[in-house]
Write an enzyme that holds these catalytic residues in place. Structure first.
Site, PDB file in Angstrom:
ATOM      1  CB  ILE A 156      -0.958  -0.015   1.207  1.00 41.94           C
ATOM      2  CG1 ILE A 156      -1.909  -1.214   1.109  1.00 41.94           C
ATOM      3  CG2 ILE A 156      -1.762   1.282   1.267  1.00 41.94           C
ATOM      4  CD1 ILE A 156      -2.780  -1.418   2.339  1.00 41.94           C
ATOM      5  CG  ASP A 175       8.965  -1.308   5.737  1.00 40.43           C
ATOM      6  OD1 ASP A 175       9.507  -2.202   6.428  1.00 40.43           O
ATOM      7  OD2 ASP A 175       7.802  -1.408   5.299  1.00 40.43           O
ATOM      8  NE  ARG A 236      -6.080  -3.098  11.381  1.00 40.44           N
ATOM      9  CZ  ARG A 236      -6.609  -3.200  10.165  1.00 40.44           C
ATOM     10  NH1 ARG A 236      -6.845  -2.112   9.451  1.00 40.44           N
ATOM     11  NH2 ARG A 236      -6.891  -4.387   9.650  1.00 40.44           N
ATOM     12  CD  GLU A 265     -11.870   1.567  13.249  1.00 45.66           C
ATOM     13  OE1 GLU A 265     -12.385   0.543  12.720  1.00 45.66           O
ATOM     14  OE2 GLU A 265     -10.882   2.142  12.768  1.00 45.66           O
ATOM     15  CG  HIS A 283     -11.872   0.845   8.948  1.00 43.28           C
ATOM     16  ND1 HIS A 283     -11.444   0.219  10.082  1.00 43.28           N
ATOM     17  CD2 HIS A 283     -11.053   0.411   7.956  1.00 43.28           C
ATOM     18  CE1 HIS A 283     -10.403  -0.563   9.788  1.00 43.28           C
ATOM     19  NE2 HIS A 283     -10.166  -0.456   8.502  1.00 43.28           N
TER      20      HIS A 283
END
Length: 518
Positions: A156, A175, A236, A265, A283
């Site tokens: 992503i 990363d 998240r 949520e 979301h």
């Protein structure tokens, strides 16, 4: 090594294509449209060996433990934080996701929020709908020549980078699992987070929520950012500290936020949702028809592939299964199971240390598979043991297993060396004509490889006692079907005697022999 899946429950409005594909491949599938309570879910799962969820259903340890028939949990999407993977592994349940199913939708949604923040689109739309025409209130900024910091350079993150580069944005990122060279292939300059904060005009996060990423953007990191930095979270809730974000928005240190996910949520504290500098969504990262159809198709095909033993793509908690899928390894799984059973016959307690040394190039790439198969053989009397949970179960009993490899060996074999309070031994196993065989024990080679099949007696004695031993076995009503011995060491040698039936405890004690059933 196939894991037979016969009945799968599809929850959370999984795309109907999943049911069509599963049934076309011989697996019964049921679409459950209503959300189930925990108790109802446990009751329903008694009838199924597989379940597919999206994000609405949480598969807890308690649920897994109460569903003994469950073999596989499929997540139609990327994140699996709503599945207790540790508990699933301990209970021998496979957990898999669709790593690429919602990549494009999540990346596009990220880019949408970046564009909305730069031009104040949602606020301008709301103003227009309220009957206003207030052009000056919504002055924005171009994205051209701005810097986008990307934390998490998986699928992503890379797709988002590619799309924003078309706007003329410079992309930098971090990363821990991606090298500078690999990042450069996507025109991303790799740097540490501490270097990203002061350089980025926009920051987007694309990581799982784990202890290392929880609160990644907090008061300290916001203080190091450019004044007016804009942040986006389509990954998240909790990666960006919500309290710190609100404080940064109110002070002006943060110029805006695009939030698709929240710690809770739906959120009950609406301070962030209602903030004028926040673009909030419920979301929606994977909420496209294309993503849901793709995830439904992919999870169904992956489950069917596992059931047929074709592929273990997407499996998150069982590397042994992936390694064991090759033609070369399929015959080694039963060999290592036999090795585990063989060792168990000699042990009064669990070994403290086991070393598995593989020989040959094929086995050098399959350490997880060798380890799992060996452990499952050793734990043969334990219920619900398979290649998913065998290694962690034996580790929980205090056994440390070390893997070694000798890839340059021309022949494939595995040496098992064991230490415990009552036993120290080593033995070699191999595969001949697809049949597991024992090659040697404690450095002494058998005259003929011992076939690990049926009933086998193994004992150490002098050659002078062989005829007496055979006599005792025959008097017990058994027939000797095979015999192999090692060279004598200190006038003693190992005997491996195949028999056509089990031998009485009295004879075993007389021979000081162990009996193994394969």
């Amino acid at each position: 090594m196939p894991i037979q899946i016969k009945n799968v429950l599809l929850l959370d409005n999984v795309d109907p294509s999943a049911k069509t594909i599963l049934e076309s491949r011989g697996i019964n599938a049921t679409l459950q449209k209503e959300k189930l309570t925990k108790d109802n879910l446990v009751q329903e799962l008694q009838k199924y060996d597989g379940v597919v969820v999206r994000s609405a259903t949480t598969v807890t340890s308690e649920i897994i433990q109460q569903c003994p028939n469950l073999k596989i949990i499929g997540r139609a999407g990327t994140g699996v934080d709503n599945v207790d993977i540790d508990s699933a592994t301990k209970n021998g349940v496979i957990v898999m996701n669709t790593p690429g199913g919602n990549t494009l939708s999540a990346a596009e949604h990220t880019c949408t929020l970046i564009a909305c923040l730069s031009r104040n689109v949602p606020a301008a739309d709301a103003s227009m709908k309220a009957g206003k025409w207030d052009r000056k209130a919504f002055m924005g900024n171009e994205l051209y020549e701005k810097t986008l910091g990307i934390v998490g350079l998986g699928r992503i993150g890379r797709e988002a980078a590619t799309r924003m580069q078309s706007f003329g944005m410079k992309t930098i990122g971090f990363d821990p699992l991606v090298s500078k060279e690999e990042a450069a292939k996507f025109d991303i300059e790799w740097m540490e987070c501490s270097e990203i904060w002061p350089r980025a005009d926009y920051i987007t996060v694309h990581t799982p929520l784990i202890p290392q990423t929880k609160g990644l953007l907090n008061d300290d990191s916001f203080a190091k950012c450019k004044k007016g930095v804009k942040v986006i979270n389509c990954a998240r809730g909790g990666i960006i500290d919500e309290g710190a974000l609100l404080r940064a928005l109110e002070s002006g240190q943060c110029g805006g936020a695009g939030l698709d996910v929240f710690v809770e949520e739906p959120p009950t504290n609406l301070s962030l949702v209602k903030h004028p500098k926040v673009v909030a969504c419920p979301h929606l990262g994977a909420s496209t028809k294309e993503a849901q159809s793709r995830c439904g198709r992919e999870i169904a095909d992956q489950i069917a592939d596992v059931s047929e033993g074709k592929s273990f793509f997407g499996v998150l908690n069982a590397p042994a299964l992936s390694q064991g899928a090759s033609d070369e390894m399929k015959e080694w799984i039963p060999a290592m199971v036999c090795a585990g059973k063989f060792l168990k016959a000699f042990m009064n307690s669990n070994p403290s240390t086991v070393t598995l040394d593989s020989y040959g190039n094929v086995l050098s790439k399959a350490g997880h598979c060798l380890k799992a198969a060996f452990c499952s053989g050793f734990l043969q009397c334990t219920t619900n043991v398979n290649l998913v949970n065998a290694a962690p179960l034996l580790a929980a009993k205090g056994t440390q297993i070390t893997l070694g490899k000798n890839p340059d060996s021309k022949e494939s074999a595995c040496m098992i060396a064991v230490k415990s309070e009552t036993c120290t031994m080593n033995f070699f196993v191999s595969v001949i004509s697809k049949t597991p065989v024992l090659i040697s024990m404690d450095g002494a080679k058998f005259s003929v490889p011992v076939i690990l099949k049926g009933n086998l007696l193994v004992f150490k004695s002098s050659n002078n006692n062989l005829s007496t031993a055979i006599g005792q076995i025959s008097n017990n009503g058994a027939t000797v079907t095979s015999l192999s011995t090692t060279d004598a060491q200190n006038n003693l040698q190992w005997f491996a005697v195949g028999v056509n039936q089990q031998i009485s405890d009295a004879v075993l004690q007389s021979l000081n022999a162990v009996s193994i059933q394969f």
